[in-house]
Design a protein around this motif. Structure first.
Motif, short mmCIF file in Angstrom:
data_model
loop_
_atom_site.label_atom_id
_atom_site.label_comp_id
_atom_site.label_asym_id
_atom_site.label_seq_id
_atom_site.Cartn_x
_atom_site.Cartn_y
_atom_site.Cartn_z
N LYS A 1 -16.66 25.17 -37.08
CA LYS A 1 -15.77 26.53 -37.00
C LYS A 1 -14.51 26.39 -36.47
O LYS A 1 -13.64 27.22 -37.00
CB LYS A 1 -16.59 27.57 -36.33
CG LYS A 1 -18.07 27.79 -36.82
CD LYS A 1 -18.77 28.68 -35.90
CE LYS A 1 -18.26 30.06 -35.83
NZ LYS A 1 -19.25 30.82 -34.89
N HIS A 2 -14.11 25.33 -35.47
CA HIS A 2 -12.92 25.76 -34.65
C HIS A 2 -12.14 24.36 -34.69
O HIS A 2 -11.08 24.44 -33.86
CB HIS A 2 -13.13 26.04 -33.34
CG HIS A 2 -13.88 27.38 -33.38
ND1 HIS A 2 -13.43 28.48 -33.83
CD2 HIS A 2 -15.32 27.77 -32.93
CE1 HIS A 2 -14.15 29.45 -33.56
NE2 HIS A 2 -15.22 29.10 -32.80
N PHE A 3 -12.66 23.13 -35.12
CA PHE A 3 -12.01 21.89 -34.66
C PHE A 3 -10.91 21.42 -35.82
O PHE A 3 -11.14 21.68 -36.93
CB PHE A 3 -12.91 20.78 -34.49
CG PHE A 3 -13.69 20.82 -33.24
CD1 PHE A 3 -13.76 21.95 -32.46
CD2 PHE A 3 -14.57 19.72 -32.89
CE1 PHE A 3 -14.65 21.80 -31.19
CE2 PHE A 3 -15.36 19.56 -31.66
CZ PHE A 3 -15.15 20.84 -31.03
N PRO A 4 -9.67 20.97 -35.26
CA PRO A 4 -8.76 20.28 -36.42
C PRO A 4 -9.28 19.31 -37.03
O PRO A 4 -10.26 18.59 -36.69
CB PRO A 4 -7.73 20.16 -35.35
CG PRO A 4 -8.22 19.85 -33.88
CD PRO A 4 -9.30 20.56 -33.92
N MET A 5 -8.87 18.87 -38.01
CA MET A 5 -9.30 17.87 -39.02
C MET A 5 -9.58 16.54 -38.20
O MET A 5 -10.57 15.81 -38.27
CB MET A 5 -8.28 17.61 -40.00
CG MET A 5 -9.05 16.95 -41.24
SD MET A 5 -7.88 16.68 -42.72
CE MET A 5 -9.25 15.91 -43.90
N CYS A 6 -8.87 16.01 -37.33
CA CYS A 6 -8.97 14.81 -36.51
C CYS A 6 -10.14 14.67 -35.73
O CYS A 6 -10.80 13.79 -35.80
CB CYS A 6 -7.66 14.74 -35.74
SG CYS A 6 -7.14 15.95 -34.49
N MET A 7 -10.40 16.14 -35.06
CA MET A 7 -11.50 15.96 -34.35
C MET A 7 -12.92 16.16 -34.99
O MET A 7 -13.81 15.76 -35.09
CB MET A 7 -11.52 16.94 -33.19
CG MET A 7 -10.28 16.76 -32.39
SD MET A 7 -10.50 15.25 -31.61
CE MET A 7 -8.68 14.98 -30.89
#
Length: 482
Positions: free
Chosen positions: A281-287
């Protein structure tokens, strides 16, 4: 009349008390004072915050009014430059910092033609915004001191070319003043046919005087950067400055966002069992990429564990919950194997082993520029390190449930091709949070772009927490009552 005369005398006194008498500068005289290495770096970093945000605005094709508003906001935060009328402010200190930061960044950005081009564009834009924001008196005094290569057209010459001048500037009246410059100094006005040309000279009306000033600023800076590049090899011998300048030159690639990396910015504490839902739901693509690879392989290599582990730490995962999360994720290992091979490093990243340092989470700049991933690695920035086809497939796979569609991909890929990776990430954030009233151009608030993975996650989580309460989320992720 007496009041007016007295006010002028006071303004003259105010100017005479200043070492740097003009708020605007062509930066033709380098600073000569002694400064510490810390000040050398700080002045440059603060200025780079502003310039990197200007470049982000260009990558997002923002209208000039929006760019101007965002730039002024960043200047107030990092490089304030008060008007001469602000006699209660430390104007000399502000101007000294402004000039010092500019010249340090010249050293950082003179290294290649591409860096010089980007630096000139951002600096010229900053100068333009400041010039337009200046008072009439400030502009006039600055132009008098700038040794500009122009000649004011006298009345006899105005009369001689009156029909031609009228044709170039139809709404000009008899009081309009003109300046004569080489036509190459005002290519924008020539292109728009807003000047009269004669024998290689352009007759520029006073209302367009700013075009001469802007072009002169750009031309002088381009020449100065070329001269600096020739002198730079002598600077490379100083081992104290070389790492600083190399780091600064990366600022346009990832923006400046290191303040998000420390544990002081943690949000509410999170538990190990919450991470999977938060990732989707909340993480940017790298994470999100690291999390998905960890779920699939039940393992991450060293740099992947480091990048993801520090991110989760700053997000609010305590050491106890971190050990539980990683032990559960490494399900193919026995307790003994996990304790011997991985437990120490997890505790080390929390400052409980070894040097016992409070390690910050990695910023976008560090992820982009350091520890480049190999073919079998999961760390890094997908916007930079994935192939175009793999990136588009991964974007749709990860973010389609949040509203991203194939129609959004061309815009995102254009940003990636322009090497504006953090801007592409910001656009994905806007698209995937559109249902929470985040519009195109909003960024994470006030138009600000994402420069740290924890900045992305915190802003996203804050929006969710605020949705049911009817509150507003600030750019830094703080929630305030509306």
């Amino acid at each position: 009349m007496q009041k007016s005369s007295r006010r002028q005398e006071e303004e003259v006194q105010v100017h005479s008390d200043l070492k740097y008498s003009h708020r605007l500068s062509l930066y033709d005289r380098p600073p000569t004072e002694d400064i510490t290495l810390e000040e050398f770096e700080t002045c440059a970093i603060d200025r780079l915050y502003v310039l990197s945000e200007i470049e982000s605005c260009y990558a997002r094709n923002r209208p000039f009014d929006e760019l101007k508003k965002i730039t002024k906001s960043q200047c107030e935060k990092h490089v304030p430059l008060d008007h001469n009328s602000a006699i209660t402010k430390a104007r000399d200190d502000q101007r000294r910092k402004d000039i010092t930061g500019h010249f340090v960044l010249r050293l950082a950005f003179c290294r290649s033609e591409e860096l010089r081009r980007r630096f000139v564009k951002a600096e010229t834009t900053l100068f333009r915004i400041r010039y337009l924001d200046a008072s009439e008196r400030e502009r006039r005094d600055f132009c008098k001191s700038g040794d500009f290569d122009w000649t004011q057209v006298d009345e006899s010459e105005k009369s001689m070319y009156a029909p031609q001048l009228k044709a170039a500037v139809p709404d000009a009246d008899a009081k309009e003043q003109y300046f004569k410059v080489k036509w190459t100094s005002v290519p924008d006005l020539v292109e728009k046919r807003r000047v009269f040309l004669k024998d290689g000279w352009a007759y520029v009306p006073s209302r367009e005087q700013s075009s001469i000033v802007f072009q002169e600023f750009q031309t002088r800076l381009e020449k100065a950067l070329q001269m600096t590049a020739k002198a730079l090899p002598r600077m490379d011998e100083d081992t104290r400055l070389e790492p600083i300048l190399a780091n600064l030159s990366q600022g346009f690639i990832a923006g400046m966002g290191s303040e998000w990396g420390t544990s002081e910015n943690t949000g509410e504490g999170i538990r190990a069992e919450m991470v999977d839902e938060l990732a989707h739901k909340h993480f940017p693509m790298c994470m999100r990429n690291l999390h998905d690879n960890l779920k699939r392989d039940h393992h991450l290599k060293h740099f992947g564990r480091l990048q993801y582990g520090l991110f989760l730490k700053v997000l609010g995962l305590s050491i106890e919950e971190a050990l539980a999360f990683w032990r559960r994720s490494f399900s193919g290992y026995t307790d003994d194997q996990f304790n011997k091979q991985y437990k120490y490093n997890i505790r080390h990243s929390y400052g409980l082993e070894g040097r016992r340092a409070n390690y910050p989470a990695k910023s976008c700049q560090q992820i982009l520029m350091n520890d480049q991933p190999g073919a079998s690695d999961s760390h890094g920035c997908p916007y930079r390190h994935f192939s175009p086809n793999n990136l588009q497939t991964a974007l749709l796979s990860m973010y389609s449930p949040q509203g991203l569609t194939e129609a959004d991909l061309p815009e995102i890929m254009n940003m990636v091709r322009a090497e504006a990776y953090h801007v592409a990430c910001t656009r994905v954030y806007e698209i995937t949070h559109a249902t929470q009233n985040v519009r195109k151009g909003d960024g994470i608030g006030s138009g600000e772009t994402i420069t740290h993975p924890n900045q992305y996650a915190r802003a996203s989580m804050a929006l969710e927490h605020a949705a049911a309460d009817g509150v507003k989320v600030e750019a830094d992720g703080d929630i305030v009552m509306s």
